[in-house]
Scaffold this motif. Structure first.
Motif, PDB file in Angstrom:
ATOM      1  N   ARG A  92       0.844  -1.195   0.000  1.00 34.58           N
ATOM      2  CA  ARG A  92       0.000   0.000   0.000  1.00 34.58           C
ATOM      3  C   ARG A  92       0.876   1.240   0.000  1.00 34.58           C
ATOM      4  NH1 ARG A  92      -5.300   0.788   3.536  1.00 34.58           N
ATOM      5  NH2 ARG A  92      -5.392  -1.370   2.852  1.00 34.58           N
ATOM      6  N   ALA A  93       0.684   2.078  -0.981  1.00 35.02           N
ATOM      7  CA  ALA A  93       1.447   3.330  -1.074  1.00 35.02           C
ATOM      8  C   ALA A  93       0.694   4.469  -0.415  1.00 35.02           C
ATOM      9  CB  ALA A  93       1.735   3.670  -2.521  1.00 35.02           C
ATOM     10  N   GLY A  94      -0.605   4.397  -0.437  1.00 30.99           N
ATOM     11  CA  GLY A  94      -1.455   5.424   0.153  1.00 30.99           C
ATOM     12  C   GLY A  94      -2.820   4.816   0.403  1.00 30.99           C
ATOM     13  N   GLU A  95      -3.597   5.497   1.180  1.00 35.70           N
ATOM     14  CA  GLU A  95      -4.934   4.994   1.492  1.00 35.70           C
ATOM     15  C   GLU A  95      -5.816   5.010   0.248  1.00 35.70           C
ATOM     16  OE1 GLU A  95      -5.934   3.582   4.386  1.00 35.70           O
ATOM     17  OE2 GLU A  95      -3.826   3.802   4.904  1.00 35.70           O
ATOM     18  N   PRO A  96      -6.643   3.973   0.090  1.00 34.52           N
ATOM     19  CA  PRO A  96      -7.616   4.003  -1.006  1.00 34.52           C
ATOM     20  C   PRO A  96      -8.491   5.248  -0.856  1.00 34.52           C
ATOM     21  CG  PRO A  96      -7.597   1.862   0.068  1.00 34.52           C
ATOM     22  CD  PRO A  96      -6.758   2.777   0.907  1.00 34.52           C
ATOM     23  N   ALA A  97      -8.847   5.850  -1.961  1.00 30.77           N
ATOM     24  CA  ALA A  97      -9.614   7.099  -1.914  1.00 30.77           C
ATOM     25  C   ALA A  97     -10.503   7.199  -3.144  1.00 30.77           C
ATOM     26  CB  ALA A  97      -8.655   8.284  -1.863  1.00 30.77           C
ATOM     27  N   ASP A  98     -11.360   8.204  -3.136  1.00 27.27           N
ATOM     28  CA  ASP A  98     -12.184   8.464  -4.312  1.00 27.27           C
ATOM     29  C   ASP A  98     -11.342   9.156  -5.372  1.00 27.27           C
ATOM     30  OD1 ASP A  98     -14.569   7.367  -3.418  1.00 27.27           O
ATOM     31  OD2 ASP A  98     -15.255   9.239  -2.507  1.00 27.27           O
ATOM     32  N   ALA A  99     -11.609   8.795  -6.596  1.00 30.01           N
ATOM     33  CA  ALA A  99     -10.933   9.436  -7.724  1.00 30.01           C
ATOM     34  C   ALA A  99     -11.551  10.805  -7.964  1.00 30.01           C
ATOM     35  CB  ALA A  99     -11.078   8.579  -8.976  1.00 30.01           C
ATOM     36  N   PRO A 100     -10.757  11.751  -8.418  1.00 31.76           N
ATOM     37  CA  PRO A 100     -11.339  13.036  -8.788  1.00 31.76           C
ATOM     38  C   PRO A 100     -12.202  12.836 -10.037  1.00 31.76           C
ATOM     39  CG  PRO A 100      -9.021  12.950  -9.401  1.00 31.76           C
ATOM     40  CD  PRO A 100      -9.326  11.688  -8.649  1.00 31.76           C
ATOM     41  N   ASN A 101     -13.134  13.715 -10.233  1.00 33.59           N
ATOM     42  CA  ASN A 101     -13.993  13.687 -11.425  1.00 33.59           C
ATOM     43  C   ASN A 101     -14.807  12.401 -11.546  1.00 33.59           C
ATOM     44  OD1 ASN A 101     -12.841  16.192 -12.114  1.00 33.59           O
ATOM     45  ND2 ASN A 101     -11.182  15.157 -13.180  1.00 33.59           N
ATOM     46  N   LYS A 102     -15.400  11.968 -10.414  1.00 29.84           N
ATOM     47  CA  LYS A 102     -16.272  10.786 -10.465  1.00 29.84           C
ATOM     48  C   LYS A 102     -17.536  11.149 -11.204  1.00 29.84           C
ATOM     49  CE  LYS A 102     -16.869   8.041  -6.837  1.00 29.84           C
ATOM     50  NZ  LYS A 102     -17.024   7.544  -5.493  1.00 29.84           N
ATOM     51  N   PRO A 103     -18.170  10.260 -11.890  1.00 25.03           N
ATOM     52  CA  PRO A 103     -17.779   8.869 -12.094  1.00 25.03           C
ATOM     53  C   PRO A 103     -16.767   8.743 -13.232  1.00 25.03           C
ATOM     54  CG  PRO A 103     -19.875   9.247 -13.172  1.00 25.03           C
ATOM     55  CD  PRO A 103     -19.487  10.550 -12.494  1.00 25.03           C
ATOM     56  N   VAL A 104     -15.907   7.742 -13.087  1.00 27.16           N
ATOM     57  CA  VAL A 104     -14.940   7.394 -14.118  1.00 27.16           C
ATOM     58  C   VAL A 104     -15.531   6.213 -14.881  1.00 27.16           C
ATOM     59  CG1 VAL A 104     -12.617   6.524 -14.557  1.00 27.16           C
ATOM     60  CG2 VAL A 104     -12.999   8.202 -12.743  1.00 27.16           C
ATOM     61  N   VAL A 105     -15.643   6.335 -16.174  1.00 26.17           N
ATOM     62  CA  VAL A 105     -16.271   5.281 -16.977  1.00 26.17           C
ATOM     63  C   VAL A 105     -15.327   4.103 -17.159  1.00 26.17           C
ATOM     64  CG1 VAL A 105     -17.277   4.721 -19.216  1.00 26.17           C
ATOM     65  CG2 VAL A 105     -17.750   6.939 -18.160  1.00 26.17           C
ATOM     66  N   ASP A 106     -14.103   4.376 -17.631  1.00 26.75           N
ATOM     67  CA  ASP A 106     -13.160   3.313 -17.952  1.00 26.75           C
ATOM     68  C   ASP A 106     -11.982   3.301 -16.991  1.00 26.75           C
ATOM     69  OD1 ASP A 106     -14.572   2.447 -20.280  1.00 26.75           O
ATOM     70  OD2 ASP A 106     -13.763   4.173 -21.360  1.00 26.75           O
ATOM     71  N   SER A 107     -11.686   2.131 -16.445  1.00 23.63           N
ATOM     72  CA  SER A 107     -10.549   1.966 -15.543  1.00 23.63           C
ATOM     73  C   SER A 107      -9.252   2.193 -16.297  1.00 23.63           C
ATOM     74  CB  SER A 107     -10.543   0.557 -14.956  1.00 23.63           C
ATOM     75  OG  SER A 107     -11.718   0.312 -14.229  1.00 23.63           O
ATOM     76  N   VAL A 108      -8.247   2.607 -15.551  1.00 22.88           N
ATOM     77  CA  VAL A 108      -6.912   2.801 -16.120  1.00 22.88           C
ATOM     78  C   VAL A 108      -5.884   2.564 -15.018  1.00 22.88           C
ATOM     79  CG1 VAL A 108      -6.870   5.296 -15.724  1.00 22.88           C
ATOM     80  CG2 VAL A 108      -5.485   4.320 -17.544  1.00 22.88           C
ATOM     81  N   VAL A 109      -4.723   2.054 -15.406  1.00 27.31           N
ATOM     82  CA  VAL A 109      -3.614   1.862 -14.472  1.00 27.31           C
ATOM     83  C   VAL A 109      -2.512   2.814 -14.911  1.00 27.31           C
ATOM     84  CG1 VAL A 109      -1.946   0.237 -13.518  1.00 27.31           C
ATOM     85  CG2 VAL A 109      -4.241  -0.560 -14.121  1.00 27.31           C
ATOM     86  N   TYR A 110      -2.097   3.664 -13.984  1.00 23.53           N
ATOM     87  CA  TYR A 110      -1.057   4.647 -14.269  1.00 23.53           C
ATOM     88  C   TYR A 110       0.263   4.196 -13.638  1.00 23.53           C
ATOM     89  CZ  TYR A 110      -4.825   7.874 -15.536  1.00 23.53           C
ATOM     90  OH  TYR A 110      -5.906   8.471 -16.133  1.00 23.53           O
ATOM     91  N   PHE A 111       1.360   4.589 -14.259  1.00 23.32           N
ATOM     92  CA  PHE A 111       2.676   4.328 -13.687  1.00 23.32           C
ATOM     93  C   PHE A 111       3.417   5.646 -13.566  1.00 23.32           C
ATOM     94  CE2 PHE A 111       3.073   3.925 -18.262  1.00 23.32           C
ATOM     95  CZ  PHE A 111       4.245   4.592 -18.565  1.00 23.32           C
ATOM     96  N   ARG A 112       4.215   5.722 -12.516  1.00 31.85           N
ATOM     97  CA  ARG A 112       4.980   6.944 -12.272  1.00 31.85           C
ATOM     98  C   ARG A 112       6.187   6.994 -13.207  1.00 31.85           C
ATOM     99  NH1 ARG A 112       4.325  10.547  -8.395  1.00 31.85           N
ATOM    100  NH2 ARG A 112       3.136   9.151  -7.054  1.00 31.85           N
ATOM    101  N   ARG A 113       6.398   8.183 -13.780  1.00 34.21           N
ATOM    102  CA  ARG A 113       7.551   8.411 -14.675  1.00 34.21           C
ATOM    103  C   ARG A 113       8.693   8.988 -13.848  1.00 34.21           C
ATOM    104  NH1 ARG A 113       4.322  11.901 -19.041  1.00 34.21           N
ATOM    105  NH2 ARG A 113       3.360  12.594 -17.141  1.00 34.21           N
ATOM    106  N   ASP A 114       9.569   8.119 -13.414  1.00 33.58           N
ATOM    107  CA  ASP A 114      10.733   8.565 -12.656  1.00 33.58           C
ATOM    108  C   ASP A 114      11.938   7.755 -13.108  1.00 33.58           C
ATOM    109  OD1 ASP A 114      10.352   6.071 -11.545  1.00 33.58           O
ATOM    110  OD2 ASP A 114       9.813   6.786  -9.557  1.00 33.58           O
ATOM    111  N   ASP A 115      12.920   7.598 -12.246  1.00 32.83           N
ATOM    112  CA  ASP A 115      14.120   6.851 -12.614  1.00 32.83           C
ATOM    113  C   ASP A 115      13.821   5.385 -12.917  1.00 32.83           C
ATOM    114  OD1 ASP A 115      15.586   9.139 -12.263  1.00 32.83           O
ATOM    115  OD2 ASP A 115      16.247   8.626 -10.239  1.00 32.83           O
ATOM    116  N   HIS A 116      12.671   4.903 -12.475  1.00 35.93           N
ATOM    117  CA  HIS A 116      12.296   3.498 -12.663  1.00 35.93           C
ATOM    118  C   HIS A 116      11.111   3.369 -13.614  1.00 35.93           C
ATOM    119  CE1 HIS A 116      14.970   2.771  -9.314  1.00 35.93           C
ATOM    120  NE2 HIS A 116      14.310   3.673  -8.628  1.00 35.93           N
TER     121      HIS A 116
END
Length: 166
Positions: A92-116
């Motif tokens: 767990r990186a952070g507590e589960p929370a509501d997404a901004p701009n609900k409702p979200v129609v389509d799920s998406v998985v984001y990845f952080r753009r950093d050194d990794h």
């Protein structure tokens, strides 16, 4: 035994021992390549299609820091999904929370753009394929990066498409 033959055997043994010592004693951990035909280009001389050397990235789930956001009308959905991921080895990186701009129609998985970035993208793709049916995987947008935990390598935004499938 003849003293001349004995000396020759000793000299040969010392030479072989010295060569073995030099090969093993001064090795930097890399194997020594056999001589090759100079007409064959080495891997470093052969251009790769992407223009950069290829790296083998192995997607992980154990230890990957994930935060889940609920973009659905289903209460507690992000928390339930976060627990499922933790049972599978994600952290767990952070507590589960509501997404901004609900409702979200389509799920998406984001990845952080950093050194990794490449590793984060591979980890996000694995999560998408294993748990969400292959939803899109995208770089984490700056607007969303400000709302999630800084430690999250992967952020899942659950949409109505997943709530209906659950």
């Amino acid at each position: 035994m003849n003293p001349g033959v004995s000396r020759l055997v000793i000299v040969i043994a010392l030479v072989i021992g010295g060569v073995a010592l030099l090969v093993n004693g001064f090795s930097d951990g890399e194997t020594v390549a056999a001589p090759r035909d100079s007409s064959t280009p080495s891997p470093s001389e052969t251009p790769s299609p992407s223009g950069s050397p290829s790296q083998s990235i192995v997607p992980n789930q154990d230890g990957v820091l994930v935060q889940v956001l609920n973009g659905t009308s289903k209460a507690g959905y992000a928390g339930d999904f976060q627990i499922l991921l933790e049972q599978e080895g994600y952290l767990r990186a952070g507590e589960p929370a509501d997404a901004p701009n609900k409702p979200v129609v389509d799920s998406v998985v984001y990845f952080r753009r950093d050194d990794h970035k490449a590793q984060n993208q591979a980890d996000a793709q694995l999560l998408s394929e294993q748990y969400l049916g292959g939803v899109p995987v995208k770089p984490l947008p700056a607007a969303l990066a400000d709302l999630v935990s800084e430690s999250a390598d992967v952020v899942v935004v659950l949409g109505e498409d997943q709530a209906g499938a659950a």
